[in-house]
Design an enzyme around this catalytic site. Structure first.
Site, PDB file in Angstrom:
ATOM      1  N   SER A  22       0.851  -1.186   0.000  1.00  0.00           N
ATOM      2  CA  SER A  22       0.000   0.000   0.000  1.00  0.00           C
ATOM      3  C   SER A  22       0.887   1.235   0.000  1.00  0.00           C
ATOM      4  O   SER A  22       2.110   1.131   0.016  1.00  0.00           O
ATOM      5  CB  SER A  22      -0.894   0.012   1.236  1.00  0.00           C
ATOM      6  OG  SER A  22      -0.112   0.329   2.371  1.00  0.00           O
ATOM      7  N   LYS A  23       0.227   2.384  -0.008  1.00  0.00           N
ATOM      8  CA  LYS A  23       0.958   3.656  -0.055  1.00  0.00           C
ATOM      9  C   LYS A  23       1.977   3.801   1.064  1.00  0.00           C
ATOM     10  O   LYS A  23       2.969   4.496   0.919  1.00  0.00           O
ATOM     11  CB  LYS A  23      -0.036   4.815   0.027  1.00  0.00           C
ATOM     12  CG  LYS A  23      -0.554   5.225  -1.325  1.00  0.00           C
ATOM     13  CD  LYS A  23      -1.228   6.568  -1.210  1.00  0.00           C
ATOM     14  CE  LYS A  23      -1.969   6.895  -2.501  1.00  0.00           C
ATOM     15  NZ  LYS A  23      -3.099   7.757  -2.279  1.00  0.00           N
ATOM     16  N   ARG A  24       1.678   3.145   2.177  1.00  0.00           N
ATOM     17  CA  ARG A  24       2.601   3.211   3.308  1.00  0.00           C
ATOM     18  C   ARG A  24       4.006   2.771   2.904  1.00  0.00           C
ATOM     19  O   ARG A  24       5.002   3.160   3.504  1.00  0.00           O
ATOM     20  CB  ARG A  24       2.141   2.272   4.417  1.00  0.00           C
ATOM     21  CG  ARG A  24       1.169   2.828   5.405  1.00  0.00           C
ATOM     22  CD  ARG A  24       0.850   1.789   6.457  1.00  0.00           C
ATOM     23  NE  ARG A  24       0.317   0.569   5.872  1.00  0.00           N
ATOM     24  CZ  ARG A  24       0.898  -0.605   5.926  1.00  0.00           C
ATOM     25  NH1 ARG A  24       2.031  -0.763   6.564  1.00  0.00           N
ATOM     26  NH2 ARG A  24       0.339  -1.656   5.363  1.00  0.00           N
TER      27      ARG A  24
ATOM     28  N   GLY B  87       5.565   3.414   0.277  1.00  0.00           N
ATOM     29  CA  GLY B  87       6.205   4.303  -0.688  1.00  0.00           C
ATOM     30  C   GLY B  87       5.421   4.302  -1.970  1.00  0.00           C
ATOM     31  O   GLY B  87       4.201   4.238  -1.955  1.00  0.00           O
TER      32      GLY B  87
END
Ligand code: GLU
Length: 469
Positions: free
Chosen positions: A238-240, A242
């Site tokens: 996920s966006k976490r 990067g």
């Protein structure tokens, strides 16, 4: 039979790496079998689908060079077809109107929960004819109640689901819009899709879709469900973690060749080979070689591949990709060395194209000031003589070319009886502003005589000021 695959994104966001990998596998399988690859935009969710997302997905695919042979098709343009087939199923008694209210469905769910059963539609309108004329209704598919659905997933092997696990799915909502599973089935059939390669999050839909295909009298395609991509911490990517958008990798300076190579290996292998040209991917790609287990994203490996392609791709190709970064970083290359030569000098010194532009600025622009650390270390009073001597020799050169420049620097060291570094480092900081560059003969030849001499003067001034302060 002509192999036909499809990539069927829902346009609710950018093209992320998971989607890109699914698209790549579908594309490769089509190419590996002289087949065709279809792009289908699954935009039936009107609230979440957007035009910018459609464009972002296509941009991502174009950048990766995953060209579609057919499409893009849009599900929102095919509603008449879906409704026609829903009517056909109704006429044949394979679908039915359900007049349940939200309250009734809620009560049904609560009773099932209390009885320790899983919540499902209990078929209360399946066999009724006492239809009200003034009430809203949905249309449900009459799922078989006996037997089971069996399919041979090309990645996961045989999968069997008992029909009693599946309830009667809504295929048309009360507002008259067809539902997702139904549209997919009709499209796969109408578009002649032979192989459905998609994410494993759709595996639960497959038995339902097979039942609908069979009710329609349509052939059942072969299915292959690709595992998830995890972040390096083992959690769903996920966006976490990067960057997850394909275009973010472009922005960060990755080459499409590197990302494709990275994605193909993320869940697929051919012996222990790591580096694959697209032609090799097509030659070796088999669904059976896709890994069943989830794969973890590894940015270091992607960087390694990017460096590999930076070193090995033709300069022309790097130049094409570099153009975007020149604009992005506002580096004007109209005055200064040929970009080809700068790429040749710098490509094996960087991890990304972004970095390549960052470290090539001094070839085209004067820098505002010397890097403080490098200047402190190398632009000291003792370096003044070296800079003055080398400047005189460089000024006197008949030709501004690498060999002559090299000789001028060498001669300076010999004459002053110092090591090469005592001349080279101050000179490097003088002409590039900092302590890192390709070999000095190349660097100076690219910067050009006029700029080189002017920058040496600036460095000498800098040292003078320093001496007097
Ligand atoms: N539209 C679905 C998605 O974006 C894919 C459906 C499919 O491949 O069957 O997840």
């Amino acid at each position: 039979m002509t192999v036909k695959t499809r990539f069927a994104p829902s346009p609710t966001g950018y093209l992320h790496v998971g989607g890109a990998r699914t698209a790549l596998y579908s594309w490769l399988f089509a190419k590996a079998n002289q087949g065709e690859f279809v792009l289908r935009i699954e935009d039936t969710d009107l609230e979440r689908s957007t035009q910018p997302a459609i464009e972002a997905i296509m941009d991502g695919m174009k950048w990766l060079d995953l060209a579609w042979d057919e499409g893009p098709y849009y599900q929102t343009k095919r509603f008449d077809r879906y409704k026609e087939l829903i009517q056909k199923l109704l006429d044949e008694g394979k679908a039915y109107k359900c007049f349940c209210t939200a309250e009734e469905l809620e009560a049904m769910r609560e009773a099932q929960m209390q009885a320790g059963q899983s919540a499902r539609y209990n078929g209360m309108w399946r066999d009724r004819n006492d239809h009200p004329t003034d009430k809203p209704y949905v249309i449900r598919f009459k799922n078989p109640q006996e037997g089971s659905v069996i399919f041979d997933d090309k990645i996961r092997g045989k999968i069997e689901i008992a029909n009693k696990e599946l309830d009667d799915l809504i295929i048309l909502r009360s507002d008259g819009s067809p539902t997702y599973n139904f549209c997919v089935v009709v499209d796969d059939w109408d578009m002649g899709i032979t192989h459905v390669i998609r994410g494993e999050d759709h595996i639960n839909n497959t038995p339902r879709q097979i039942n609908i295909l069979e009710a329609l009298g349509a052939p059942v395609p072969t299915y292959a469900h690709v595992s998830m991509i995890l972040g390096d911490d083992g959690k769903k990517l996920s966006k976490r973690h990067g960057a997850v958008s394909v275009m973010q990798y472009r922005d960060d300076g990755f080459l499409p060749e590197a990302l494709l190579n990275y994605l193909v290996r993320l869940g697929w292998s051919h012996g222990d080979q790591e580096v694959f040209s697209v032609a090799e991917m097509i030659e070796y790609f088999k669904l059976e070689d896709i890994n069943k287990a989830a794969s973890a994203f590894n940015t270091d490996k992607l960087i390694w591949l990017n460096q590999h392609y930076l070193k090995t791709l033709p300069v022309e190709r790097i130049k094409e990709e570099l153009k975007w970064h020149l604009v992005d970083q506002e580096l004007d290359i109209s005055q200064g060395p040929e970009l080809d030569l700068v790429i040749k000098a710098q490509a094996d010194r960087v991890k990304t194209l972004k970095e390549l532009v960052e470290i090539s600025r001094y070839f085209y622009e004067d820098f505002a000031e010397f890097d403080a650390g490098a200047a402190k270390k190398h632009l000291r009073p003792v370096a003044k003589e070296a800079l003055e001597t080398v400047k005189a020799k460089l000024t006197a050169l008949a030709d501004w070319q690498e060999e002559a420049i090299h000789a001028a620097i060498n001669d300076t060291a010999t004459e002053l009886e110092v090591g090469m570094g005592k001349v080279g480092m101050p000179l490097r900081v003088a002409v590039t502003g900092a302590g890192n560059s390709p070999s000095l003969d190349i660097t100076l030849s690219l910067i050009g005589r006029e700029k080189t001499l002017a920058r040496i003067d600036l460095a000498i001034n800098f040292i003078n000021k320093r001496e007097n302060s």
